[in-house]
Design a protein around this motif. Structure first.
Motif, PDB file in Angstrom:
ATOM      1  N   PRO A   1      13.333 -43.335  18.589  1.00  0.00           N
ATOM      2  CA  PRO A   1      12.697 -43.593  20.196  1.00  0.00           C
ATOM      3  C   PRO A   1      10.903 -43.569  19.806  1.00  0.00           C
ATOM      4  O   PRO A   1      10.669 -44.547  20.621  1.00  0.00           O
ATOM      5  CB  PRO A   1      12.922 -42.221  20.928  1.00  0.00           C
ATOM      6  CG  PRO A   1      14.178 -41.844  20.625  1.00  0.00           C
ATOM      7  CD  PRO A   1      13.993 -41.968  19.031  1.00  0.00           C
ATOM      8  N   ASP A   2      10.474 -42.886  18.953  1.00  0.00           N
ATOM      9  CA  ASP A   2       9.140 -42.881  18.845  1.00  0.00           C
ATOM     10  C   ASP A   2       8.702 -44.181  18.139  1.00  0.00           C
ATOM     11  O   ASP A   2       7.774 -45.016  18.405  1.00  0.00           O
ATOM     12  CB  ASP A   2       8.482 -41.885  17.804  1.00  0.00           C
ATOM     13  CG  ASP A   2       8.846 -40.583  18.173  1.00  0.00           C
ATOM     14  OD1 ASP A   2       8.465 -40.399  19.417  1.00  0.00           O
ATOM     15  OD2 ASP A   2       8.690 -39.632  17.382  1.00  0.00           O
TER      16      ASP A   2
ATOM     17  N   VAL B   1      10.531 -47.184  18.396  1.00  0.00           N
ATOM     18  CA  VAL B   1      10.693 -48.135  19.610  1.00  0.00           C
ATOM     19  C   VAL B   1       9.612 -48.026  20.546  1.00  0.00           C
ATOM     20  O   VAL B   1       8.960 -49.048  21.084  1.00  0.00           O
ATOM     21  CB  VAL B   1      11.951 -47.946  20.485  1.00  0.00           C
ATOM     22  CG1 VAL B   1      11.785 -48.979  21.631  1.00  0.00           C
ATOM     23  CG2 VAL B   1      13.058 -48.248  19.739  1.00  0.00           C
ATOM     24  N   GLN B   2       8.866 -47.099  20.852  1.00  0.00           N
ATOM     25  CA  GLN B   2       7.783 -46.789  21.824  1.00  0.00           C
ATOM     26  C   GLN B   2       6.617 -47.210  21.261  1.00  0.00           C
ATOM     27  O   GLN B   2       5.683 -48.004  21.901  1.00  0.00           O
ATOM     28  CB  GLN B   2       7.522 -45.356  22.142  1.00  0.00           C
ATOM     29  CG  GLN B   2       6.309 -45.136  23.098  1.00  0.00           C
ATOM     30  CD  GLN B   2       6.288 -43.928  23.386  1.00  0.00           C
ATOM     31  OE1 GLN B   2       6.489 -42.813  22.751  1.00  0.00           O
ATOM     32  NE2 GLN B   2       5.649 -43.479  24.590  1.00  0.00           N
ATOM     33  N   ALA B   3       6.428 -47.196  19.807  1.00  0.00           N
ATOM     34  CA  ALA B   3       5.176 -47.660  19.175  1.00  0.00           C
ATOM     35  C   ALA B   3       5.117 -49.301  19.418  1.00  0.00           C
ATOM     36  O   ALA B   3       4.119 -50.024  19.386  1.00  0.00           O
ATOM     37  CB  ALA B   3       5.279 -47.255  17.609  1.00  0.00           C
TER      38      ALA B   3
ATOM     39  N   GLU C   1       6.187 -50.881  21.721  1.00  0.00           N
ATOM     40  CA  GLU C   1       5.545 -51.347  23.045  1.00  0.00           C
ATOM     41  C   GLU C   1       3.980 -51.401  23.148  1.00  0.00           C
ATOM     42  O   GLU C   1       3.672 -51.847  24.128  1.00  0.00           O
ATOM     43  CB  GLU C   1       6.288 -50.516  24.058  1.00  0.00           C
ATOM     44  CG  GLU C   1       7.861 -50.489  24.242  1.00  0.00           C
ATOM     45  CD  GLU C   1       8.395 -49.463  25.186  1.00  0.00           C
ATOM     46  OE1 GLU C   1       7.788 -48.622  25.508  1.00  0.00           O
ATOM     47  OE2 GLU C   1       9.494 -49.842  25.556  1.00  0.00           O
ATOM     48  N   ILE C   2       3.440 -50.446  22.179  1.00  0.00           N
ATOM     49  CA  ILE C   2       1.914 -50.620  22.316  1.00  0.00           C
ATOM     50  C   ILE C   2       1.494 -51.299  21.155  1.00  0.00           C
ATOM     51  O   ILE C   2       0.299 -51.988  21.335  1.00  0.00           O
ATOM     52  CB  ILE C   2       1.714 -49.072  21.758  1.00  0.00           C
ATOM     53  CG1 ILE C   2       2.168 -47.971  22.993  1.00  0.00           C
ATOM     54  CG2 ILE C   2       0.292 -48.969  21.898  1.00  0.00           C
ATOM     55  CD1 ILE C   2       2.114 -46.706  22.868  1.00  0.00           C
ATOM     56  N   ASP C   3       1.764 -51.451  19.980  1.00  0.00           N
ATOM     57  CA  ASP C   3       1.173 -52.076  18.982  1.00  0.00           C
ATOM     58  C   ASP C   3       1.893 -53.339  18.476  1.00  0.00           C
ATOM     59  O   ASP C   3       3.094 -53.678  18.671  1.00  0.00           O
ATOM     60  CB  ASP C   3       0.939 -51.342  17.742  1.00  0.00           C
ATOM     61  CG  ASP C   3       0.109 -49.883  17.988  1.00  0.00           C
ATOM     62  OD1 ASP C   3      -0.861 -50.282  18.780  1.00  0.00           O
ATOM     63  OD2 ASP C   3       0.321 -48.894  17.528  1.00  0.00           O
TER      64      ASP C   3
ATOM     65  N   CYS D   1      16.667 -52.813  20.229  1.00  0.00           N
ATOM     66  CA  CYS D   1      15.585 -52.467  21.053  1.00  0.00           C
ATOM     67  C   CYS D   1      14.327 -53.487  20.605  1.00  0.00           C
ATOM     68  O   CYS D   1      13.636 -53.850  21.549  1.00  0.00           O
ATOM     69  CB  CYS D   1      14.983 -51.104  21.133  1.00  0.00           C
ATOM     70  SG  CYS D   1      16.434 -50.016  21.948  1.00  0.00           S
TER      71      CYS D   1
ATOM     72  N   ILE E   1      11.856 -56.354  22.697  1.00  0.00           N
ATOM     73  CA  ILE E   1      10.497 -56.300  22.890  1.00  0.00           C
ATOM     74  C   ILE E   1      10.033 -57.326  22.096  1.00  0.00           C
ATOM     75  O   ILE E   1       8.899 -58.111  22.637  1.00  0.00           O
ATOM     76  CB  ILE E   1      10.079 -54.887  22.247  1.00  0.00           C
ATOM     77  CG1 ILE E   1      10.501 -53.905  23.258  1.00  0.00           C
ATOM     78  CG2 ILE E   1       8.347 -54.855  22.305  1.00  0.00           C
ATOM     79  CD1 ILE E   1      10.632 -52.398  22.350  1.00  0.00           C
TER      80      ILE E   1
ATOM     81  N   ASP F   1      -6.417 -48.230  20.884  1.00  0.00           N
ATOM     82  CA  ASP F   1      -4.925 -47.923  20.912  1.00  0.00           C
ATOM     83  C   ASP F   1      -4.677 -49.297  20.210  1.00  0.00           C
ATOM     84  O   ASP F   1      -3.179 -49.165  19.496  1.00  0.00           O
ATOM     85  CB  ASP F   1      -4.533 -48.361  22.411  1.00  0.00           C
ATOM     86  CG  ASP F   1      -4.703 -47.039  23.333  1.00  0.00           C
ATOM     87  OD1 ASP F   1      -4.892 -46.119  22.730  1.00  0.00           O
ATOM     88  OD2 ASP F   1      -4.784 -47.279  24.339  1.00  0.00           O
TER      89      ASP F   1
ATOM     90  N   SER G   1      -1.665 -45.228  15.858  1.00  0.00           N
ATOM     91  CA  SER G   1      -1.372 -44.498  17.252  1.00  0.00           C
ATOM     92  C   SER G   1      -1.296 -43.065  17.294  1.00  0.00           C
ATOM     93  O   SER G   1      -1.917 -42.273  18.328  1.00  0.00           O
ATOM     94  CB  SER G   1       0.121 -44.679  17.913  1.00  0.00           C
ATOM     95  OG  SER G   1       1.093 -44.252  16.800  1.00  0.00           O
TER      96      SER G   1
END
Length: 198
Positions: free
Chosen positions: A6-7, A9-11, A13-15, A39, A43, A150, A155
């Motif tokens: 999950p970390d 995938v979240q990264a 969404e940011i970078d 996932c 994205i 960011d 991150s």
């Protein structure tokens, strides 16, 4: 501590990333690397994904490719083969043909990582390039120091926003000869701006 799926995938969404090397056998999601790959594809449909696994059945390979992987390598493997596959994927990546950015007489080529102004090549560090690229991709928009951190720093960076001020100063020094206009403007209390070409 290693990042969880999950970390990762979240990264995403940011970078922005040039390539993903993804192990199939990951904890944290029921589908492991397969789910992470799906996932990622939701994205970003362009980033190359190289899947690593100890499972060498044809069914698993097909499933990995169908999940969105561009290539598949079975463990154990030689490092030279892994690096060759990475280079091949990067050559095929749409980012390798990214358009040259232009703003205020400066051109920035993301594919070759080069910058030019008035016919001269400007040598930039990786971090300077990342900051300038983000400002130029958002030409005409005021970008805050927090937003630059960011997008241009890891991150996990926990430093202070004055590091951005330092890199802006480095860029101004490299981009500007005597008599030339300083293209990176400071908007006090708001951030930094490169004007878009009209």
């Amino acid at each position: 501590m290693s990042p969880t799926p999950p970390d990762g995938v979240q990264a995403f969404e940011i970078d922005t990333y040039d390539l993903v090397v993804l192990d199939l056998m990951l904890p944290g999601l029921p589908g492991g690397g397969m789910d992470v790959c799906r996932c990622i594809r939701l994205i970003n449909s362009d980033v190359p994904v190289l899947m690593l696994t100890a499972l060498d059945s044809m069914r698993t390979k097909v499933e990995g490719l169908d999940a969105g992987a561009d290539d598949y390598i079975v463990k154990p493997f030689h490092l030279v083969e892994l690096l060759a596959r990475v280079r091949a994927l990067l050559r095929r990546s749409p980012r390798a043909y990214a358009p040259v950015l232009q703003a205020q007489g400066v051109s920035l080529d993301p594919a070759t990582r080069t910058a030019m102004r008035a016919g001269r090549t400007i040598v930039l560090t990786a971090k300077e390039f990342a900051v300038l690229e983000y400002l130029m991709r958002n030409a005409g928009t005021i970008i805050s120091a927090t937003e630059l951190i960011d997008h241009a720093w890891d991150s996990n960076y926990e430093g202070f926003s004055n590091v951005v001020q330092t890199y802006i100063r480095y860029l101004r020094q490299k981009l500007t000869l005597p008599g030339e206009t300083v293209i990176i403007e400071t908007r006090r209390g708001a951030g930094y701006l490169i004007q878009a070409d009209s």
